[in-house]
Enzyme design. Sequence first.
Site, PDB file in Angstrom:
ATOM      1  N   ASP A  81       0.854  -1.190   0.000  1.00  0.00           N
ATOM      2  CA  ASP A  81       0.000   0.000   0.000  1.00  0.00           C
ATOM      3  C   ASP A  81       0.897   1.250   0.000  1.00  0.00           C
ATOM      4  OD1 ASP A  81      -2.419   1.413   0.260  1.00  0.00           O
ATOM      5  OD2 ASP A  81      -2.334   1.367   2.454  1.00  0.00           O
ATOM      6  N   ASP A 103       2.824   4.943  -5.373  1.00  0.00           N
ATOM      7  CA  ASP A 103       2.165   6.213  -5.099  1.00  0.00           C
ATOM      8  C   ASP A 103       3.130   7.338  -5.450  1.00  0.00           C
ATOM      9  OD1 ASP A 103       1.010   8.477  -4.167  1.00  0.00           O
ATOM     10  OD2 ASP A 103       0.628   7.742  -2.138  1.00  0.00           O
ATOM     11  N   GLU A 133      -1.684   5.933  -8.473  1.00  0.00           N
ATOM     12  CA  GLU A 133      -2.597   6.930  -7.891  1.00  0.00           C
ATOM     13  C   GLU A 133      -2.542   8.229  -8.669  1.00  0.00           C
ATOM     14  OE1 GLU A 133      -2.572   7.431  -3.571  1.00  0.00           O
ATOM     15  OE2 GLU A 133      -2.860   9.594  -3.819  1.00  0.00           O
ATOM     16  N   ALA A 209     -11.265   5.181   3.114  1.00  0.00           N
ATOM     17  CA  ALA A 209     -12.692   4.841   3.091  1.00  0.00           C
ATOM     18  C   ALA A 209     -13.248   4.406   4.448  1.00  0.00           C
ATOM     19  CB  ALA A 209     -12.924   3.753   2.050  1.00  0.00           C
ATOM     20  N   SER A 210     -12.473   4.576   5.515  1.00  0.00           N
ATOM     21  CA  SER A 210     -12.983   4.151   6.826  1.00  0.00           C
ATOM     22  C   SER A 210     -14.250   4.915   7.211  1.00  0.00           C
ATOM     23  CB  SER A 210     -11.910   4.360   7.909  1.00  0.00           C
ATOM     24  OG  SER A 210     -11.023   3.257   7.937  1.00  0.00           O
TER      25      SER A 210
HETATM   26  P1  13P Z   1      -8.480   5.074   6.171  1.00  0.00           P
HETATM   27  O1  13P Z   1      -7.563   5.971   6.930  1.00  0.00           O
HETATM   28  O2  13P Z   1      -9.769   5.770   5.849  1.00  0.00           O
HETATM   29  O3  13P Z   1      -8.699   3.778   6.841  1.00  0.00           O
HETATM   30  O4  13P Z   1      -7.784   4.775   4.753  1.00  0.00           O
HETATM   31  C1  13P Z   1      -6.863   3.733   4.617  1.00  0.00           C
HETATM   32  C2  13P Z   1      -6.140   3.748   3.315  1.00  0.00           C
HETATM   33  O5  13P Z   1      -6.506   4.398   2.350  1.00  0.00           O
HETATM   34  C3  13P Z   1      -4.935   2.920   3.235  1.00  0.00           C
HETATM   35  O6  13P Z   1      -4.286   3.053   2.015  1.00  0.00           O
HETATM   36  O1  G3H Z   2      -2.695   4.995   3.877  1.00  0.00           O
HETATM   37  C1  G3H Z   2      -2.433   4.161   4.710  1.00  0.00           C
HETATM   38  C2  G3H Z   2      -2.438   4.324   6.132  1.00  0.00           C
HETATM   39  O2  G3H Z   2      -3.643   4.630   6.727  1.00  0.00           O
HETATM   40  C3  G3H Z   2      -1.264   5.034   6.705  1.00  0.00           C
HETATM   41  O3  G3H Z   2      -0.511   4.008   7.168  1.00  0.00           O
HETATM   42  O4  G3H Z   2       0.817   4.880   9.087  1.00  0.00           O
HETATM   43  O5  G3H Z   2       1.264   2.644   8.074  1.00  0.00           O
HETATM   44  O6  G3H Z   2       1.869   4.712   6.817  1.00  0.00           O
HETATM   45  P1  G3H Z   2       0.965   4.093   7.823  1.00  0.00           P
HETATM   46 ZN    ZN Z   3      -4.448   4.999   1.158  1.00  0.00          ZN
END
Ligand code: 13P
Ligand code: G3H
Ligand code: ZN
Length: 306
Positions: A81, A103, A133, A209-210
């Site tokens: 991610d 990203d 992205e 999206a949380s």
């Molecule tokens: P949230 O902070 O909304 O959970 O997003 C998570 C996210 O986009 C991780 O890549």
């Molecule tokens: O986008 C992703 C997370 O919410 C941020 O995660 O604190 O592990 O970098 P991180």
């Molecule tokens: Zn993210």
Amino acid sequence: MLLTNKKIQSIAEKGHYAVGAFNVYDMESVQAVVKAAELENSPAIIATTEGAIEYAGHEFLAMLIKLAAERSKMPFTMHLDHGKDMEIIKNCLKLGYTSVMIDASHFDFKKNIEVTRKVVTMAHKKGASVEAELGTIGGVEDSVSSKNILLTDPRDAKEFVEKTGCDTLAIAIGTSHGAYKFAGESKLDIKRLGEIKNVIKIPLVLHGASGIPDAIVKKARFFGALLGPAHGVSDSDIKAAVANGISKINIDSDLRLTFDASVREVLKTKPEEFDPRKILGPARDQMTEIIRYKMKLFGSSGKAKS
Ligand code: 13P
Ligand code: G3H
Ligand code: ZN
């Protein structure tokens, strides 16, 4: 069973649902995702950020995910991610990640294309798919109304996908990372999502999206958490996003808040407890439950064929 994001999302698109991408950092979070998937008969994307990799150790985290996913009959992907560091991306490919995100959205359009293209070439050689992205998904400090948030332009998206050859695309339609997404009501630019979907063929991703559920925020506060005015994406906005073509939904903050509320509850209500298993075990169970809730919301429950 491990698939690529391209594959898992293409199947989701055909079935009109989205697959949740859940961020993991340790044994408890990995097991929570896998157990939720099994209980829901659902696919899931197991995601690690560079921060999680630094915290747990790359080999360590990758082995945990691989072991859990390969033992299970459910379809999973092992995903990086928000990859920014080329060395980490290379290491992911070596360790068997089936998908990496590059990203490079903080660069200008031309540089974003150049960097993304490079990762696509590297990853495709290893059979992994690439998420890129375009636009800005705000950070914890941003709000949707922030000048810093640039929503994805559909014409740019078309050109970007053609020039990079990326497999899936994260777009900005008004969400941001963290617990403080909106000053008021949850609001996504669903019209823009439809316009993007009309011009590009590859699967789309929604970050940030949380839902930041009130009940969890209240519980965490009750047991001592200091949280500001926390607001997330409403369930109805999530449903609208899925109905309009989002097939991967990223969730991290909801897992963190759930973990936090649970650990605080145990420590406060059982001050005599000092066995880590009795402190972390309930948090793992609570994370499993919130992931199951998301799977139902995204429509992925019952969608794993085994
Ligand atoms: P949230 O902070 O909304 O959970 O997003 C998570 C996210 O986009 C991780 O890549
Ligand atoms: O986008 C992703 C997370 O919410 C941020 O995660 O604190 O592990 O970098 P991180
Ligand atoms: Zn993210």
